[in-house]
Design a protein around this motif. Structure first.
Motif, PDB file in Angstrom:
ATOM      1  N   THR A 102       0.625  -1.412  -0.281  1.00 22.12           N
ATOM      2  CA  THR A 102      -0.163  -0.068   0.134  1.00 22.12           C
ATOM      3  C   THR A 102       0.811   1.029   0.159  1.00 22.12           C
ATOM      4  O   THR A 102       1.815   0.988   0.168  1.00 22.12           O
ATOM      5  CB  THR A 102      -0.907   0.127   1.692  1.00 22.12           C
ATOM      6  OG1 THR A 102      -0.298   0.652   2.476  1.00 22.12           O
ATOM      7  CG2 THR A 102      -1.507  -1.078   1.810  1.00 22.12           C
ATOM      8  N   PRO A 103       0.051   2.601  -0.121  1.00 20.64           N
ATOM      9  CA  PRO A 103       1.364   3.878  -0.037  1.00 20.64           C
ATOM     10  C   PRO A 103       1.844   3.409   1.390  1.00 20.64           C
ATOM     11  O   PRO A 103       2.932   4.947   1.427  1.00 20.64           O
ATOM     12  CB  PRO A 103       0.280   4.841  -0.536  1.00 20.64           C
ATOM     13  CG  PRO A 103      -1.036   3.748  -1.160  1.00 20.64           C
ATOM     14  CD  PRO A 103      -0.877   2.873  -0.735  1.00 20.64           C
ATOM     15  N   MET A 104       1.260   3.215   2.035  1.00 19.85           N
ATOM     16  CA  MET A 104       2.226   3.186   3.999  1.00 19.85           C
ATOM     17  C   MET A 104       2.729   1.929   4.128  1.00 19.85           C
ATOM     18  O   MET A 104       4.076   2.236   5.245  1.00 19.85           O
ATOM     19  CB  MET A 104       0.625   3.496   4.436  1.00 19.85           C
ATOM     20  CG  MET A 104       0.147   4.435   4.251  1.00 19.85           C
ATOM     21  SD  MET A 104      -1.262   4.894   5.398  1.00 19.85           S
ATOM     22  CE  MET A 104      -0.301   5.337   7.528  1.00 19.85           C
ATOM     23  N   ARG A 113       3.093   4.277  -3.907  1.00 19.44           N
ATOM     24  CA  ARG A 113       2.115   6.257  -3.070  1.00 19.44           C
ATOM     25  C   ARG A 113       3.144   7.175  -5.372  1.00 19.44           C
ATOM     26  O   ARG A 113       1.744   7.754  -5.090  1.00 19.44           O
ATOM     27  CB  ARG A 113       3.516   6.552  -2.109  1.00 19.44           C
ATOM     28  CG  ARG A 113       3.315   6.452  -0.523  1.00 19.44           C
ATOM     29  CD  ARG A 113       3.557   7.462   0.312  1.00 19.44           C
ATOM     30  NE  ARG A 113       5.202   7.042  -0.025  1.00 19.44           N
ATOM     31  CZ  ARG A 113       6.103   6.465   1.008  1.00 19.44           C
ATOM     32  NH1 ARG A 113       5.253   6.387   1.411  1.00 19.44           N
ATOM     33  NH2 ARG A 113       7.342   6.648   0.993  1.00 19.44           N
ATOM     34  N   LYS A 114       3.336   6.769  -5.672  1.00 16.45           N
ATOM     35  CA  LYS A 114       3.847   7.464  -6.662  1.00 16.45           C
ATOM     36  C   LYS A 114       2.368   6.758  -8.264  1.00 16.45           C
ATOM     37  O   LYS A 114       2.314   8.278  -8.495  1.00 16.45           O
ATOM     38  CB  LYS A 114       5.149   6.955  -7.801  1.00 16.45           C
ATOM     39  CG  LYS A 114       5.906   7.559  -8.639  1.00 16.45           C
ATOM     40  CD  LYS A 114       7.182   7.546  -8.478  1.00 16.45           C
ATOM     41  CE  LYS A 114       7.562   9.269  -9.366  1.00 16.45           C
ATOM     42  NZ  LYS A 114       9.009   9.040 -10.447  1.00 16.45           N
ATOM     43  N   LEU A 115       2.044   5.529  -7.305  1.00 17.87           N
ATOM     44  CA  LEU A 115       1.401   5.228  -8.655  1.00 17.87           C
ATOM     45  C   LEU A 115      -0.124   6.345  -8.295  1.00 17.87           C
ATOM     46  O   LEU A 115      -0.965   6.453  -8.840  1.00 17.87           O
ATOM     47  CB  LEU A 115       1.030   3.620  -8.898  1.00 17.87           C
ATOM     48  CG  LEU A 115       0.425   2.955  -9.469  1.00 17.87           C
ATOM     49  CD1 LEU A 115       0.584   1.777  -9.779  1.00 17.87           C
ATOM     50  CD2 LEU A 115      -0.889   2.842  -8.611  1.00 17.87           C
ATOM     51  N   ALA A 116      -0.484   5.695  -7.075  1.00 15.23           N
ATOM     52  CA  ALA A 116      -1.703   6.646  -6.261  1.00 15.23           C
ATOM     53  C   ALA A 116      -1.522   7.890  -6.819  1.00 15.23           C
ATOM     54  O   ALA A 116      -2.774   8.832  -7.337  1.00 15.23           O
ATOM     55  CB  ALA A 116      -1.552   6.619  -4.955  1.00 15.23           C
ATOM     56  N   ASP A 117      -0.442   8.937  -6.434  1.00 19.01           N
ATOM     57  CA  ASP A 117      -0.998  10.162  -7.247  1.00 19.01           C
ATOM     58  C   ASP A 117      -0.537  10.481  -8.627  1.00 19.01           C
ATOM     59  O   ASP A 117      -0.997  11.289  -9.207  1.00 19.01           O
ATOM     60  CB  ASP A 117       1.115  10.989  -7.242  1.00 19.01           C
ATOM     61  CG  ASP A 117       1.250  11.955  -6.679  1.00 19.01           C
ATOM     62  OD1 ASP A 117       0.692  12.578  -6.584  1.00 19.01           O
ATOM     63  OD2 ASP A 117       2.093  12.763  -7.418  1.00 19.01           O
ATOM     64  N   PHE A 118      -0.655   8.988  -9.082  1.00 17.76           N
ATOM     65  CA  PHE A 118      -0.401   9.233 -10.444  1.00 17.76           C
ATOM     66  C   PHE A 118      -1.910   9.007 -11.332  1.00 17.76           C
ATOM     67  O   PHE A 118      -2.120  10.187 -12.066  1.00 17.76           O
ATOM     68  CB  PHE A 118       0.332   8.110 -11.278  1.00 17.76           C
ATOM     69  CG  PHE A 118       0.179   8.401 -12.603  1.00 17.76           C
ATOM     70  CD1 PHE A 118       0.683   8.524 -14.080  1.00 17.76           C
ATOM     71  CD2 PHE A 118      -1.308   6.986 -13.281  1.00 17.76           C
ATOM     72  CE1 PHE A 118       0.262   8.748 -15.913  1.00 17.76           C
ATOM     73  CE2 PHE A 118      -2.042   7.026 -14.710  1.00 17.76           C
ATOM     74  CZ  PHE A 118      -0.864   7.292 -15.638  1.00 17.76           C
ATOM     75  N   ILE A 160      -7.524   4.304  -1.219  1.00 18.07           N
ATOM     76  CA  ILE A 160      -7.924   5.439   0.515  1.00 18.07           C
ATOM     77  C   ILE A 160      -7.446   5.253   1.537  1.00 18.07           C
ATOM     78  O   ILE A 160      -7.715   6.115   2.801  1.00 18.07           O
ATOM     79  CB  ILE A 160      -9.738   5.651   0.346  1.00 18.07           C
ATOM     80  CG1 ILE A 160      -9.792   6.726   0.413  1.00 18.07           C
ATOM     81  CG2 ILE A 160     -10.269   4.616  -0.096  1.00 18.07           C
ATOM     82  CD1 ILE A 160     -10.813   7.519   0.317  1.00 18.07           C
ATOM     83  N   GLY A 161      -7.909   3.885   1.725  1.00 18.61           N
ATOM     84  CA  GLY A 161      -7.591   3.397   3.470  1.00 18.61           C
ATOM     85  C   GLY A 161      -6.501   3.330   3.889  1.00 18.61           C
ATOM     86  O   GLY A 161      -6.001   3.187   5.076  1.00 18.61           O
ATOM     87  N   GLU A 162      -5.585   3.336   2.894  1.00 19.49           N
ATOM     88  CA  GLU A 162      -4.058   2.988   3.309  1.00 19.49           C
ATOM     89  C   GLU A 162      -3.062   3.839   2.781  1.00 19.49           C
ATOM     90  O   GLU A 162      -2.448   4.070   2.434  1.00 19.49           O
ATOM     91  CB  GLU A 162      -3.264   2.024   2.922  1.00 19.49           C
ATOM     92  CG  GLU A 162      -4.157   0.466   3.553  1.00 19.49           C
ATOM     93  CD  GLU A 162      -3.337   0.380   5.001  1.00 19.49           C
ATOM     94  OE1 GLU A 162      -2.678   1.370   4.559  1.00 19.49           O
ATOM     95  OE2 GLU A 162      -3.815  -0.619   5.684  1.00 19.49           O
ATOM     96  N   SER A 163      -3.860   5.134   2.281  1.00 16.74           N
ATOM     97  CA  SER A 163      -3.364   6.401   1.870  1.00 16.74           C
ATOM     98  C   SER A 163      -2.999   7.331   3.204  1.00 16.74           C
ATOM     99  O   SER A 163      -3.300   7.259   4.318  1.00 16.74           O
ATOM    100  CB  SER A 163      -4.724   6.910   0.983  1.00 16.74           C
ATOM    101  OG  SER A 163      -4.902   7.832   0.465  1.00 16.74           O
TER     102      SER A 163
END
Length: 250
Positions: A102-104, A113-118, A160-163
């Motif tokens: 996850t991002p965390m 994290r970078k993928l989510a930001d994209f 979202i739950g791990e953002s």
């Protein structure tokens, strides 16, 4: 004696596996029976193996390839070195999340994290016409013009739950939900401008369900989508038409 947590988990795995998996190979009826006896006797040791050396090797090989496909902008395309695509990036993100990344947390958390930001940037910069990218996605040819919205919604609803930025994810999901719901037609579908419109409608419904599970208010109609799918199935006892075998998977 009350069963401990591990016994409950193994019992659940045995029950689900016994209902859904064929009794072949390693997971035979005798294995399920032995596991049940172990649980009854209080023996925590079972013959269940979630992973084998062969499956671990296959997972590593697949994951290594996915990592190579990630571009410097955090997205991924249809192959290594190809331009980043929202739908492909979303599926890659879900694949990594299925392994606990996850991002965390997880070994690939920075990539996530970078993928989510994209994905978030693409949603935040969504054009007036609703497009998430300038070039036409390959999957849009199969599932229609809303495929990128479907898959990015499903992926972000899991992230979202791990953002590290829940509010940013929530706003993006709300924007995606509004666009997807507003484009659902009166018959419950998302149109016939696709090679597989039934699959497109199934994916549309899944994306709105995922948003709803992430506490996003959904205006789209699940009952209309379900009615559309049922109406387009052949009557009971009738066979699917030639070339329509894939419809059974929906």
């Amino acid at each position: 004696m009350s069963p401990n947590r591990r016994q409950w988990l193994v019992a659940s795995a045995v029950t689900v596996g016994g209902l859904t998996m064929p009794a072949t190979g390693r997971f035979s009826k005798s294995v399920w029976a032995n596991n049940s006896r172990n649980l009854d006797s209080g023996n925590n040791e079972t013959n269940l193996e979630e992973f084998t050396d062969r499956s671990r090797s296959a997972i590593k090989k697949g994951t290594d390839w996915l990592i190579k496909a990630i571009n410097s902008d955090g997205g991924a395309g249809v192959d290594v070195g190809t331009i980043s695509d929202v739908a492909c990036t979303s599926v890659l993100g879900m694949a990594l999340m299925s392994q606990g990344n996850t991002p965390m947390e997880g070994p690939h958390r920075r990539r996530q994290r970078k993928l989510a930001d994209f994905l978030l940037k693409r949603v935040e910069n969504m054009s007036g016409g609703g497009s998430l990218q300038s070039q036409r996605s390959q999957i849009e040819g199969d599932l229609g013009p809303f495929a990128t919205h479907f898959f990015s919604t499903i992926c972000l609803s899991q992230i979202i739950g791990e953002s590290t930025n829940v509010d940013r994810c929530r706003i993006a999901l709300q924007r995606l939900e509004r666009y997807i719901s507003s484009n659902q037609l009166g018959d419950g579908s998302w149109g016939s401008n696709a090679w597989a419109p039934l699959l497109a409608t199934a994916c549309g419904w899944l994306s709105l369900r995922a948003a709803n599970f992430a506490c996003i208010s959904v205006a789209g109609s699940s009952s209309k989508a379900g009615d559309y799918l049922v109406r387009n199935m052949p009557p009971l006892g009738r066979r699917w038409g030639s070339g329509s075998w894939y419809h059974r998977l929906y």
